[in-house]
Motif scaffolding. Structure first.
Motif, PDB file in Angstrom:
ATOM      1  N   GLY A  86      -2.185  19.175  28.399  1.00 43.17           N
ATOM      2  CA  GLY A  86      -2.906  18.461  27.362  1.00 43.17           C
ATOM      3  C   GLY A  86      -3.171  17.030  27.791  1.00 43.17           C
ATOM      4  N   VAL A  87      -4.153  16.417  27.147  1.00 49.62           N
ATOM      5  CA  VAL A  87      -4.431  15.001  27.356  1.00 49.62           C
ATOM      6  C   VAL A  87      -4.690  14.387  25.984  1.00 49.62           C
ATOM      7  N   TYR A  88      -4.110  13.217  25.757  1.00 43.44           N
ATOM      8  CA  TYR A  88      -4.341  12.526  24.489  1.00 43.44           C
ATOM      9  C   TYR A  88      -4.638  11.068  24.779  1.00 43.44           C
ATOM     10  N   SER A  89      -5.168  10.383  23.775  1.00 39.35           N
ATOM     11  CA  SER A  89      -5.568   8.997  23.978  1.00 39.35           C
ATOM     12  C   SER A  89      -5.296   8.173  22.731  1.00 39.35           C
ATOM     13  N   THR A  90      -5.479   6.877  22.866  1.00 39.09           N
ATOM     14  CA  THR A  90      -5.273   5.974  21.737  1.00 39.09           C
ATOM     15  C   THR A  90      -6.387   6.089  20.705  1.00 39.09           C
ATOM     16  N   ILE A  91      -7.470   6.776  21.022  1.00 34.92           N
ATOM     17  CA  ILE A  91      -8.535   6.920  20.032  1.00 34.92           C
ATOM     18  C   ILE A  91      -8.508   8.299  19.375  1.00 34.92           C
ATOM     19  N   HIS A  92      -7.308   8.796  19.155  1.00 31.54           N
ATOM     20  CA  HIS A  92      -7.012   9.960  18.317  1.00 31.54           C
ATOM     21  C   HIS A  92      -7.641  11.284  18.747  1.00 31.54           C
ATOM     22  N   LEU A  93      -7.826  11.499  20.041  1.00 30.44           N
ATOM     23  CA  LEU A  93      -8.326  12.785  20.520  1.00 30.44           C
ATOM     24  C   LEU A  93      -7.248  13.507  21.309  1.00 30.44           C
ATOM     25  N   VAL A  94      -7.141  14.812  21.122  1.00 31.11           N
ATOM     26  CA  VAL A  94      -6.201  15.636  21.878  1.00 31.11           C
ATOM     27  C   VAL A  94      -6.936  16.875  22.376  1.00 31.11           C
ATOM     28  N   ASN A  95      -6.869  17.124  23.673  1.00 34.64           N
ATOM     29  CA  ASN A  95      -7.445  18.319  24.271  1.00 34.64           C
ATOM     30  C   ASN A  95      -6.340  19.109  24.944  1.00 34.64           C
ATOM     31  N   ILE A  96      -6.366  20.444  24.767  1.00 31.36           N
ATOM     32  CA  ILE A  96      -5.408  21.335  25.416  1.00 31.36           C
ATOM     33  C   ILE A  96      -6.176  22.234  26.378  1.00 31.36           C
ATOM     34  N   TYR A  97      -5.692  22.321  27.642  1.00 30.77           N
ATOM     35  CA  TYR A  97      -6.340  23.128  28.663  1.00 30.77           C
ATOM     36  C   TYR A  97      -5.420  24.252  29.115  1.00 30.77           C
ATOM     37  N   ASP A  98      -6.011  25.410  29.340  1.00 29.95           N
ATOM     38  CA  ASP A  98      -5.298  26.552  29.886  1.00 29.95           C
ATOM     39  C   ASP A  98      -4.803  26.177  31.281  1.00 29.95           C
ATOM     40  N   TYR A 108      -8.351  18.668  19.098  1.00 34.93           N
ATOM     41  CA  TYR A 108      -7.913  18.111  17.828  1.00 34.93           C
ATOM     42  C   TYR A 108      -8.445  16.691  17.695  1.00 34.93           C
ATOM     43  N   SER A 109      -8.874  16.342  16.508  1.00 34.44           N
ATOM     44  CA  SER A 109      -9.284  14.971  16.227  1.00 34.44           C
ATOM     45  C   SER A 109      -8.371  14.418  15.146  1.00 34.44           C
ATOM     46  N   HIS A 110      -7.626  13.370  15.491  1.00 34.07           N
ATOM     47  CA  HIS A 110      -6.678  12.769  14.561  1.00 34.07           C
ATOM     48  C   HIS A 110      -7.295  11.546  13.915  1.00 34.07           C
ATOM     49  N   GLY A 111      -6.587  10.970  12.954  1.00 30.87           N
ATOM     50  CA  GLY A 111      -7.065   9.761  12.303  1.00 30.87           C
ATOM     51  C   GLY A 111      -6.710   8.516  13.091  1.00 30.87           C
ATOM     52  N   PRO A 112      -5.540   7.922  12.835  1.00 30.10           N
ATOM     53  CA  PRO A 112      -5.151   6.695  13.554  1.00 30.10           C
ATOM     54  C   PRO A 112      -4.863   6.965  15.032  1.00 30.10           C
ATOM     55  N   ALA A 113      -4.703   5.894  15.780  1.00 33.12           N
ATOM     56  CA  ALA A 113      -4.402   6.005  17.207  1.00 33.12           C
ATOM     57  C   ALA A 113      -3.055   6.687  17.423  1.00 33.12           C
ATOM     58  N   LEU A 114      -2.983   7.535  18.444  1.00 36.91           N
ATOM     59  CA  LEU A 114      -1.740   8.223  18.764  1.00 36.91           C
ATOM     60  C   LEU A 114      -0.884   7.370  19.687  1.00 36.91           C
ATOM     61  N   LEU A 133       3.092  11.092  16.830  1.00 37.71           N
ATOM     62  CA  LEU A 133       3.392   9.847  16.125  1.00 37.71           C
ATOM     63  C   LEU A 133       2.170   8.960  16.278  1.00 37.71           C
ATOM     64  N   ASP A 134       1.629   8.457  15.145  1.00 34.21           N
ATOM     65  CA  ASP A 134       0.438   7.622  15.239  1.00 34.21           C
ATOM     66  C   ASP A 134       0.753   6.173  14.879  1.00 34.21           C
ATOM     67  N   SER A 135      -0.259   5.328  14.928  1.00 36.71           N
ATOM     68  CA  SER A 135      -0.074   3.887  14.743  1.00 36.71           C
ATOM     69  C   SER A 135       0.300   3.508  13.316  1.00 36.71           C
TER      70      SER A 135
END
Length: 195
Positions: A86-98, A108-114, A133-135
């Motif tokens: 997986g890769v995540y960022s401070t701008i609330h995006l998460v991608n999971i790769y096989d 996944y699109s989250h609200g606050p920064a992760l 855990l977000d900001s």
């Protein structure tokens, strides 16, 4: 012996490696693979690349990832016998790769920064969910179907110091969450398949 044995050159002069994971992601290989997150030197275009034990490129993530503060993480999100990436960022995006094919599985699109992300098998099905855990100091558990549940902390922002997951409460296969709250102590949140 600590001696230099091999070097992986960057794919192009325009990219640099910013994060790395070593894990057994493929059932086709006898050794662990090296997974590298690359970033453009003069841009914000990231991608993940897998290498085998011979340091040969296996595959590259299909979706380029444009986000600041991106980091890799791993877990058994899709295959219980191999590791997915997986890769995540401070701008609330998460991608999971096989981990076996490099194909994007979930987004996944989250609200606050992760600020932190961990794998957690919260329902004991043998596959990892995602603990974030977000900001805002909100702690959520995200299921593979995209649904989520929030832990009821009732503390202000910047009070969560750390968190981890493990089967602490009942040894029932459902991993629980331990949270360190500033000036309060340790709190264990029990997880089960229905709550």
């Amino acid at each position: 012996t600590g001696e230099h044995i091999e070097e992986i050159p960057f794919p192009t002069n325009d990219h640099v490696a910013i994060d790395i994971i070593v894990a057994e992601t493929s059932t086709q290989e006898d050794y662990d693979e090296i997974i590298v997150l690359y970033d453009e030197k003069d841009g914000d275009n990231k991608y993940i690349q897998w290498y085998n034990a011979k340091l040969e490129e296996m595959y590259r993530s299909q979706t380029n990832y444009s986000a600041s503060g991106a980091e890799l993480f791993s877990g058994n999100f899709y295959h219980n016998e191999t590791i997915d990436i997986g890769v995540y960022s401070t701008i609330h995006l998460v991608n999971i790769y096989d981990g076996t094919t490099g194909e994007e599985l979930y987004y996944y699109s989250h609200g606050p920064a992760l600020e932190e992300i961990l794998p957690i098998d919260s329902d004991g099905d043998g596959y990892d969910d995602i603990l974030t855990l977000d900001s805002n100091d909100d702690i959520n558990i995200w299921k593979r179907d995209g649904s989520s549940s929030k832990l009821a902390l009732n503390y202000g922002t910047d009070e969560v110091m750390d968190l981890t997951a493990g089967d602490f409460a009942k040894n029932d296969g459902n991993e629980d969450v331990v949270v360190v709250i500033r000036n309060q102590g340790l709190f264990v949140f029990e997880e089960d398949a229905s709550n």
